[in-house]
Design an enzyme around this catalytic site. Structure first.
Site, PDB file in Angstrom:
ATOM      1  N   ASP A  94      -6.723  -8.107   4.691  1.00  0.00           N
ATOM      2  CA  ASP A  94      -5.964  -8.922   3.768  1.00  0.00           C
ATOM      3  C   ASP A  94      -5.407  -9.942   4.348  1.00  0.00           C
ATOM      4  O   ASP A  94      -4.925 -11.023   3.836  1.00  0.00           O
ATOM      5  CB  ASP A  94      -4.914  -8.007   3.129  1.00  0.00           C
ATOM      6  CG  ASP A  94      -5.315  -7.049   2.111  1.00  0.00           C
ATOM      7  OD1 ASP A  94      -6.470  -7.083   1.586  1.00  0.00           O
ATOM      8  OD2 ASP A  94      -4.664  -6.017   1.931  1.00  0.00           O
ATOM      9  N   GLY A 138      -5.957  -4.305  -7.919  1.00  0.00           N
ATOM     10  CA  GLY A 138      -6.850  -3.314  -7.556  1.00  0.00           C
ATOM     11  C   GLY A 138      -6.458  -1.878  -7.110  1.00  0.00           C
ATOM     12  O   GLY A 138      -7.182  -0.617  -7.299  1.00  0.00           O
ATOM     13  N   ARG A 152       1.657   4.340  -3.134  1.00  0.00           N
ATOM     14  CA  ARG A 152       1.078   5.641  -2.906  1.00  0.00           C
ATOM     15  C   ARG A 152       2.757   6.533  -2.827  1.00  0.00           C
ATOM     16  O   ARG A 152       2.550   7.754  -3.431  1.00  0.00           O
ATOM     17  CB  ARG A 152       0.578   5.767  -1.443  1.00  0.00           C
ATOM     18  CG  ARG A 152      -0.797   5.356  -1.242  1.00  0.00           C
ATOM     19  CD  ARG A 152      -1.193   4.894   0.122  1.00  0.00           C
ATOM     20  NE  ARG A 152      -2.662   4.554   0.292  1.00  0.00           N
ATOM     21  CZ  ARG A 152      -2.863   3.422  -0.030  1.00  0.00           C
ATOM     22  NH1 ARG A 152      -2.308   2.732  -0.546  1.00  0.00           N
ATOM     23  NH2 ARG A 152      -4.446   3.483   0.153  1.00  0.00           N
ATOM     24  N   SER A 157     -13.711   1.149   2.823  1.00  0.00           N
ATOM     25  CA  SER A 157     -12.440   0.844   1.871  1.00  0.00           C
ATOM     26  C   SER A 157     -11.421   1.882   1.481  1.00  0.00           C
ATOM     27  O   SER A 157     -11.699   3.094   1.383  1.00  0.00           O
ATOM     28  CB  SER A 157     -13.050   0.726   0.209  1.00  0.00           C
ATOM     29  OG  SER A 157     -12.037   0.494  -0.839  1.00  0.00           O
ATOM     30  N   ARG A 194      -2.696 -14.192  -2.094  1.00  0.00           N
ATOM     31  CA  ARG A 194      -2.795 -14.397  -0.459  1.00  0.00           C
ATOM     32  C   ARG A 194      -3.383 -15.767  -0.309  1.00  0.00           C
ATOM     33  O   ARG A 194      -3.237 -16.522   0.829  1.00  0.00           O
ATOM     34  CB  ARG A 194      -3.661 -13.249   0.270  1.00  0.00           C
ATOM     35  CG  ARG A 194      -2.855 -12.206   0.068  1.00  0.00           C
ATOM     36  CD  ARG A 194      -3.471 -11.237   1.115  1.00  0.00           C
ATOM     37  NE  ARG A 194      -3.211  -9.746   0.707  1.00  0.00           N
ATOM     38  CZ  ARG A 194      -2.234  -8.993   0.625  1.00  0.00           C
ATOM     39  NH1 ARG A 194      -0.798  -9.643   1.182  1.00  0.00           N
ATOM     40  NH2 ARG A 194      -1.728  -7.754   0.147  1.00  0.00           N
ATOM     41  N   SER A 249       0.730  -1.187  -0.170  1.00  0.00           N
ATOM     42  CA  SER A 249       0.020   0.010  -0.236  1.00  0.00           C
ATOM     43  C   SER A 249       0.999   1.210   0.186  1.00  0.00           C
ATOM     44  O   SER A 249       0.617   2.308  -0.750  1.00  0.00           O
ATOM     45  CB  SER A 249      -0.950   0.064   1.260  1.00  0.00           C
ATOM     46  OG  SER A 249      -1.951  -0.948   1.179  1.00  0.00           O
ATOM     47  N   ARG A 266     -12.507 -14.697  -1.516  1.00  0.00           N
ATOM     48  CA  ARG A 266     -11.698 -15.550  -0.414  1.00  0.00           C
ATOM     49  C   ARG A 266     -12.324 -16.262   0.496  1.00  0.00           C
ATOM     50  O   ARG A 266     -11.810 -17.151   1.222  1.00  0.00           O
ATOM     51  CB  ARG A 266     -10.899 -14.404   0.049  1.00  0.00           C
ATOM     52  CG  ARG A 266      -9.716 -13.596  -0.647  1.00  0.00           C
ATOM     53  CD  ARG A 266      -8.835 -12.796   0.113  1.00  0.00           C
ATOM     54  NE  ARG A 266      -7.457 -12.497  -1.168  1.00  0.00           N
ATOM     55  CZ  ARG A 266      -6.835 -11.466  -0.916  1.00  0.00           C
ATOM     56  NH1 ARG A 266      -6.892 -10.469   0.177  1.00  0.00           N
ATOM     57  NH2 ARG A 266      -5.832 -11.335  -1.677  1.00  0.00           N
ATOM     58  N   LYS A 302     -12.345  -9.584  -3.368  1.00  0.00           N
ATOM     59  CA  LYS A 302     -10.827  -9.236  -3.659  1.00  0.00           C
ATOM     60  C   LYS A 302     -10.171  -9.894  -4.670  1.00  0.00           C
ATOM     61  O   LYS A 302     -10.972 -10.361  -5.621  1.00  0.00           O
ATOM     62  CB  LYS A 302     -10.073  -9.858  -2.079  1.00  0.00           C
ATOM     63  CG  LYS A 302     -10.582  -8.989  -0.904  1.00  0.00           C
ATOM     64  CD  LYS A 302     -10.031  -7.742  -0.950  1.00  0.00           C
ATOM     65  CE  LYS A 302     -10.477  -7.170   0.491  1.00  0.00           C
ATOM     66  NZ  LYS A 302     -10.094  -5.447   0.068  1.00  0.00           N
TER      67      LYS A 302
HETATM   68  C1  S3P Z   1      -5.784  -1.504  -0.153  1.00  0.00           C
HETATM   69  C2  S3P Z   1      -6.796  -1.304   0.569  1.00  0.00           C
HETATM   70  C3  S3P Z   1      -7.750  -2.549   0.729  1.00  0.00           C
HETATM   71  C4  S3P Z   1      -6.897  -3.777   0.636  1.00  0.00           C
HETATM   72  C5  S3P Z   1      -5.718  -3.660  -0.572  1.00  0.00           C
HETATM   73  C6  S3P Z   1      -4.840  -2.565  -0.373  1.00  0.00           C
HETATM   74  C7  S3P Z   1      -4.982  -0.251  -0.140  1.00  0.00           C
HETATM   75  O1  S3P Z   1      -8.678  -2.596  -0.250  1.00  0.00           O
HETATM   76  O2  S3P Z   1      -7.617  -5.032   0.753  1.00  0.00           O
HETATM   77  O3  S3P Z   1      -4.960  -4.923  -0.447  1.00  0.00           O
HETATM   78  O4  S3P Z   1      -3.752  -0.023  -0.486  1.00  0.00           O
HETATM   79  O5  S3P Z   1      -5.606   0.812   0.137  1.00  0.00           O
HETATM   80  P1  S3P Z   1     -10.272  -1.911   0.196  1.00  0.00           P
HETATM   81  O6  S3P Z   1      -9.871  -0.456   0.091  1.00  0.00           O
HETATM   82  O7  S3P Z   1     -10.773  -2.471  -1.001  1.00  0.00           O
HETATM   83  O8  S3P Z   1     -10.552  -2.376   1.203  1.00  0.00           O
END
Ligand code: S3P
Length: 435
Positions: free
Chosen positions: A317, A92, A24, A165, A393, A20, A348, A344
């Site tokens: 996660d 995603g 960013r 989220s 995962r 994450s 899952r 996901k």
């Molecule tokens: C993430 C947020 C989560 C997580 C993903 C990474 C992020 O998803 O499951 O692996 O980096 O902001 P959601 O925002 O859909 O919960």
């Protein structure tokens, strides 16, 4: 690839950088004016997809031989029209956050992804970004491939998150970066706060207030971001795999150094402790605005519990590997409030339930969760092939389970692990041979 019953795991190891934070770091560096330097970036496929996309929109991104990444940003508002579709692979996070960035720039981008990503819902970001003025044409059901035309200047909004989220929150905040005035996100349930921390670190005017039990995040747009030196901590979601391996393999004691323990991410460790796990944090410190610790885990007698649903966002996660820990606990572990797990990289809940059953675990699938009846520490039968369904995962969770099964667990496709944890199998075998 198959994973077989193991002797004790022991030793000290490090896991790759936080996924994450790495996404960013690349995105904000690409929007700063001047050169940022990133150390510890996760060099997994998901993050590399973000790097490629930011390059396609004008940022200069280079990796030196010592694994330092240097990014020359284009400035907020300076993203260029990409020459071809942005390939998001399995990621995603890349998709949803980049949709936010594109939404307030005068450019059009097409997002494509692999079979897993192309099944995942994008309407959750399309909805707020459309309110800000973006024009989106998605595939049926709000899926990829999808084309997004940004609006500049975009319209600032106040958006109350209908799902917990961090990706949706971050998409709106990133769109707000190049939007005049104040863009506000209201979060009824807190989710990972890396975007807020890093935006503030880059000099954006961002405030977070608790109002009526909710988090109100405000960002002032048309910001100028100052380049930064970023050190990315180890990913707690990756550390979870060797930690659970140590808990379930008799005689193990493992330390993972330099793990991010941001409270919005560290729910797994809390839940495992509630189950009786011996887990200790040492050398607690702050690195680049994020709390970090060395995490030690020893083989433990685990007990089944009812996992409080409100903790789910801080370990969203980690449920696949928690299901594995629960398979070795004494008695049932009840986990509910997990409907997000169904959207996901794979569903899952179903994927784990099917695989766990195949290796001899008694599980009951619920619409919003799973009940796992553990062995009390005895090995599982194993001796089956499980499907990873393009989900890193899932693959790593069954690899960990295999370490305490009577017969090996075969994973049909281990390659998805490269999205988030290059070096996973080597790390596990290094911990085995050090014993
Ligand atoms: C993430 C947020 C989560 C997580 C993903 C990474 C992020 O998803 O499951 O692996 O980096 O902001 P959601 O925002 O859909 O919960």
């Amino acid at each position: 690839m198959s994973f077989a019953r193991s002797g004790p795991l022991s030793g000290v190891a490090r896991v790759p950088g936080d996924k994450s934070i790495s996404h960013r770091a690349l995105m904000l560096s690409a929007l700063a004016v001047g050169e940022s330097r990133i150390e510890g970036l996760l060099e997994g496929e998901d993050v590399l997809a973000t790097a490629t996309a930011m390059r396609a929109m004008g940022a200069q991104i280079e990796r030196s031989a010592d694994a330092i990444w240097r990014v020359a940003g284009v400035g907020v508002g300076g993203l260029l029209q990409p020459g071809q579709a942005l390939d998001m692979g399995n990621s995603g996070t890349s998709t949803r956050l980049l949709m936010g960035l594109v939404a307030s720039h005068p450019i059009t981008a097409t997002f494509v992804g692999d079979a897993s990503l192309s099944k995942r819902p994008m309407n959750r970001v399309v909805e707020p970004l459309s309110l800000m003025g973006a024009d989106v044409t998605a595939s049926p059901g709000g899926r990829l491939p999808l084309m997004l035309r940004g609006l500049c200047p975009a319209v600032p909004i106040t958006y109350r998150l209908p799902v917990a989220s961090a990706q949706v929150k971050s998409a709106v905040l990133l769109a707000g970066l190049n939007t005049p005035g104040i863009t506000r996100v209201v979060e009824p349930v807190p989710t990972r706060d890396h975007s807020e921390r890093m935006l503030a670190g880059f000099g954006a005017e961002l405030t977070v207030d608790a109002e009526g039990g909710e988090r109100h995040i405000r960002i002032r747009g048309e910001a100028e971001l100052r380049p930064q030196q970023i050190v990315v901590p180890g990913d707690p979601s990756s550390a979870a795999f060797p930690v659970v391996a140590a808990l379930i393999v008799p005689g193990s004691a493992v330390t993972i150094e330099n793990v991010g323990v941001n409270p919005t991410r560290a729910g797994l460790y809390e839940v495992l402790r509630m189950m009786g796990a011996e887990i200790a944090f040492s050398n607690q410190r702050e690195v680049g605005g994020e709390p970090v610790a060395d995490v030690t885990a020893c083989f433990s007698a685990l007990s089944g519990i009812e996992v409080p649903p409100e903790i789910a966002p801080s370990m969203i996660d980690e449920f696949p590997v928690l299901f594995v820990a629960a398979a070795f606990a004494q008695g049932p572990t009840v986990m509910r409030g997990l409907e997000e797990l169904r959207v996901k990289e794979s569903d899952r809940i179903t994927t784990m339930a099917e695989g766990l059953r195949a290796i001899g675990v008694r599980v009951e699938e619920l619409p919003d969760g799973l009940i796992v009846d553990g062995t009390g520490g005895d090995p599982l039968a194993g001796g089956a092939t499980v499907a990873s369904k393009l989900d890193h995962r899932i693959a790593m969770s069954f690899a960990v389970a295999g370490l305490n099964c009577l017969a090996p667990v075969e994973i049909d496709d281990i390659s998805p692990v490269a999205t988030s944890f290059p070096g996973f199998t080597k790390l596990i075998s290094d911990l085995q041979t050090r014993s």
